[in-house]
Scaffold this active site. Structure first.
Site, mmCIF file in Angstrom:
data_model
loop_
_atom_site.group_PDB
_atom_site.id
_atom_site.type_symbol
_atom_site.label_atom_id
_atom_site.label_comp_id
_atom_site.label_asym_id
_atom_site.label_seq_id
_atom_site.Cartn_x
_atom_site.Cartn_y
_atom_site.Cartn_z
ATOM 1 N N ARG A 297 9.175 -3.227 0.533
ATOM 2 C CA ARG A 297 10.192 -2.680 1.472
ATOM 3 C C ARG A 297 10.593 -4.070 2.889
ATOM 4 N NH1 ARG A 297 9.644 4.049 2.389
ATOM 5 N NH2 ARG A 297 10.624 4.279 0.139
ATOM 6 N N TYR A 441 16.732 -0.908 -5.193
ATOM 7 C CA TYR A 441 15.241 -0.317 -4.996
ATOM 8 C C TYR A 441 14.147 -0.616 -3.955
ATOM 9 C CZ TYR A 441 14.546 -6.005 -6.067
ATOM 10 O OH TYR A 441 14.736 -7.342 -5.667
ATOM 11 N N GLU A 442 13.118 0.229 -4.437
ATOM 12 C CA GLU A 442 11.811 0.122 -3.647
ATOM 13 C C GLU A 442 13.185 0.866 -3.210
ATOM 14 O OE1 GLU A 442 9.347 -0.157 -4.237
ATOM 15 O OE2 GLU A 442 9.713 -1.929 -5.491
ATOM 16 N N GLY A 443 13.291 2.817 -3.080
ATOM 17 C CA GLY A 443 14.024 3.509 -2.404
ATOM 18 C C GLY A 443 15.318 3.046 -2.100
#
Length: 596
Positions: A297, A441-443
């Site tokens: 992140r 992406y990645e949350g």
């Protein structure tokens, strides 16, 4: 092609002048040799490599994309050779432990090199970026045997890594995963299931690929409490770790045709009884995976910053050259048929917004990078905990704000280019397409906001918040009576007061009604970020005002002008965000679902 020159002057200013790299990082155990001379040499070489080797491949890699044929993925022309040069130069092991063949340099430096890479070729950066995350997870949670057999190869770049979380029916809600892990002999497991959206899941850059896979053991409880993490190699690990065994039961079923980052292979991965090895404790997969995910992140936030820098530099170059109309104050260059568009106020507003947010975000990201080094290396455990708290608090802010800004900066650059920004030849539309995924992406950034208000604010009775609130409060108290700093400190103080009020409101309302916290989350995260940037800009202005005499190159003058712009034209948004937060959930939640 876009315009880019590594912003080394600004990086050095943030490192050495603003954030005190010498006192904060080189005094840490193991960082003593990472002096200014060493750091500057590495940054200069990294800039050269990125500008000369990666940038020329960016547009061609986007046009060609990855090739898929019966489970085999080939990267675009030039990528394999560039990766080989990248690996030979030692970039893959920059911050890896010397025990495993790495250089042991600070994570701060790795952050800075990541920005240079993502500014010049984000797709290329995906491959080593995933490997860094896999290295971190294995170093923290792997057994001694697994570490000995895998980390040297990740550090030297011969092998790569991935993160396999998402399945066709679940993304954010990982408690729904179906992938199974059946115990075999000798602490081995058979992994069966399908994962999608796996970046760098299959490619031709390395000899082996190590997949870190979330799966369920037969006795696993439901939800995220029943998830375990497994290492599943493309080729089985040999007895010594140096030799490769036979091909494992993992294969690429297809690659996605995407909006952007087309030179990065995004794969559907099929695990058919593939041999895997447990990483960490049974049912402890989420804790282990978060080691990799949190690093990812922060890395994605750096991607947003890198793309924003290229967008800004390209827009400045175009605005200086493109001639349209006359300055509203009268012809700026009467000998020419038209003035360059950089004379127009709206163009300047876009450029100044991009610059102010780029430089503020860079300072904030480097601050977080330094605290990551402190959290890992400082001899005082109390100081380590403080730094770890700060990194945890700022991770969702860096990820969400920097990627929102990256996409916004790309579209602002496109607006400055006008119709030419919509045409592939110029390269600006690629920045827009590449930047969009970083918000997802990645949350997704909405998930980052929920993480901030739902987990970080109340964690340990608000302990994490104090790591940010205390230094900001201290700076305001120290400088509020200085008349030369009033235009910076007063707006910061007002915005900080709004943030404190909003924090108390979100905490109180969230305890009573979780939907209230959810409704405020995204606005709260942006308010938090704007205050954080106001703090670094106020500190920057104070420093540059003291240094401006003898500023022959205009560096400090430009910093002061940019700080003025931020306080006057960007920070006022904090008031609107505060009003939106205080409006509560009703405007969002009152309408029935069927009425949409």
């Amino acid at each position: 092609m876009v315009s880019y020159k590594a912003p080394l002057d600004d990086i050095r200013f943030c490192l050495y002048d603003l954030l005190g790299y010498d006192d904060r990082v080189t005094t840490l155990p193991g960082c003593e040799e990472a002096t200014r001379d060493v750091v500057d040499a590495i940054l200069e070489e990294g800039a050269r490599f990125c500008e000369n080797e990666l940038l020329p491949l960016n547009q061609s890699g986007d046009s060609e994309g990855c090739h898929f044929d019966k489970g085999v993925v080939r990267t675009p022309k030039g990528f394999k050779e560039a990766y080989a040069a990248y690996r030979v130069a030692g970039w893959t092991g920059l911050a890896a432990d010397p025990i495993y063949g790495g250089q042991g340099l600070p994570k701060t430096l790795e952050f800075l090199v990541q920005e240079l890479i993502c500014s010049t070729n984000m797709s290329f950066g995906m491959y080593p970026g995933l490997s860094h995350g896999a290295y971190n997870a294995l170093e923290t949670w792997g057994s001694d045997d697994l570490k000995a057999r895998t980390l040297p190869h990740l550090a030297d770049g011969r092998w790569a890594g991935t993160m396999c979380l998402t399945e066709p029916h679940c993304g954010t809600d990982l408690g729904l995963i179906h992938t199974r892990a059946e115990p075999l002999e000798g602490q081995r497991y058979g992994i069966t299931g399908q994962k999608i959206f796996i970046s760098a899941g299959e490619h031709d850059l390395t000899e082996n690929i190590l997949h870190l896979v979330l799966a369920r053991l037969p006795d696993a409880p439901s939800g995220t409490r029943g998830i375990s993490l497994f290492l599943v190699p493309k080729f089985l690990l040999g007895e010594s770790g140096d030799d490769l065994g036979q091909r494992n039961g993992v294969s690429c079923g297809s690659i996605e045709e995407k909006m952007g980052i087309k030179a990065s292979s995004t794969c559907v991965m099929n695990f058919d009884g593939a041999e895997g090895y447990l990483v960490g404790e049974p049912h402890g997969g989420m804790k282990a995976m978060f080691t990799m995910m949190n690093a990812a992140r922060l890395g994605v936030g750096i991607q947003g910053l890198g793309l924003a820098e290229t967008a800004y530099q390209s827009a400045v170059a175009y605005a200086r050259e493109r001639r349209q109309g006359r300055s509203l104050a009268g012809p700026a260059e009467p000998q020419q048929k038209a003035d360059p568009i950089i004379v127009h106020p709206d163009v300047r507003k876009n450029l100044m917004t991009m610059r102010a947010l780029n430089e503020g975000s860079r300072a904030l990201a480097i601050w977080v990078g330094m605290e990551l080094d402190v959290a890992e290396r400082h001899p005082d455990m109390t100081r380590r905990q403080e730094a770890d708290d700060f990194v945890a608090l700022m991770t969702p802010v860096i990820k969400a704000f920097c990627t929102d800004h990256g996409f916004d900066a790309a579209t602002r650059a496109q607006q400055i280019y006008g119709g030419h920004g919509y045409i592939k030849e110029q390269g600006i539309e690629q920045l827009v397409r590449d930047a969009r995924i970083t918000q997802i992406y990645e949350g997704t950034n909405g998930i980052q906001a929920l993480d901030l208000v739902g987990r970080k604010l109340g964690q340990n009775m608000g302990r994490l918040l104090r790591r940010f609130f205390h230094p900001v409060h201290g700076f305001i108290e120290e400088n509020q009576t200085d008349p030369t700093l009033a235009i910076y400190v007063l707006p910061l103080a007002k915005a900080f007061s709004r943030l404190q009020q909003a924090t108390a409101w979100v905490a109180q309302q969230g305890l009573r009604d979780p939907e209230e916290a959810g409704a405020a989350a995204s606005d709260y995260l942006r308010l938090f970020a704007l205050v954080a940037l106001a703090y670094v800009w106020a500190r920057t202005a104070k420093l540059c005002l003291a240094k401006q005499e003898g500023d022959s190159g205009g560096f400090y003058r430009a910093k002061i002008n940019t700080a003025d712009f931020y306080m006057a034209r960007i920070l006022p948004e904090s008031n609107a965000l505060f009003q939106q937060i205080m409006a509560g959930k009703k405007p969002l939640m009152a309408m029935a679902a069927d009425d949409f």
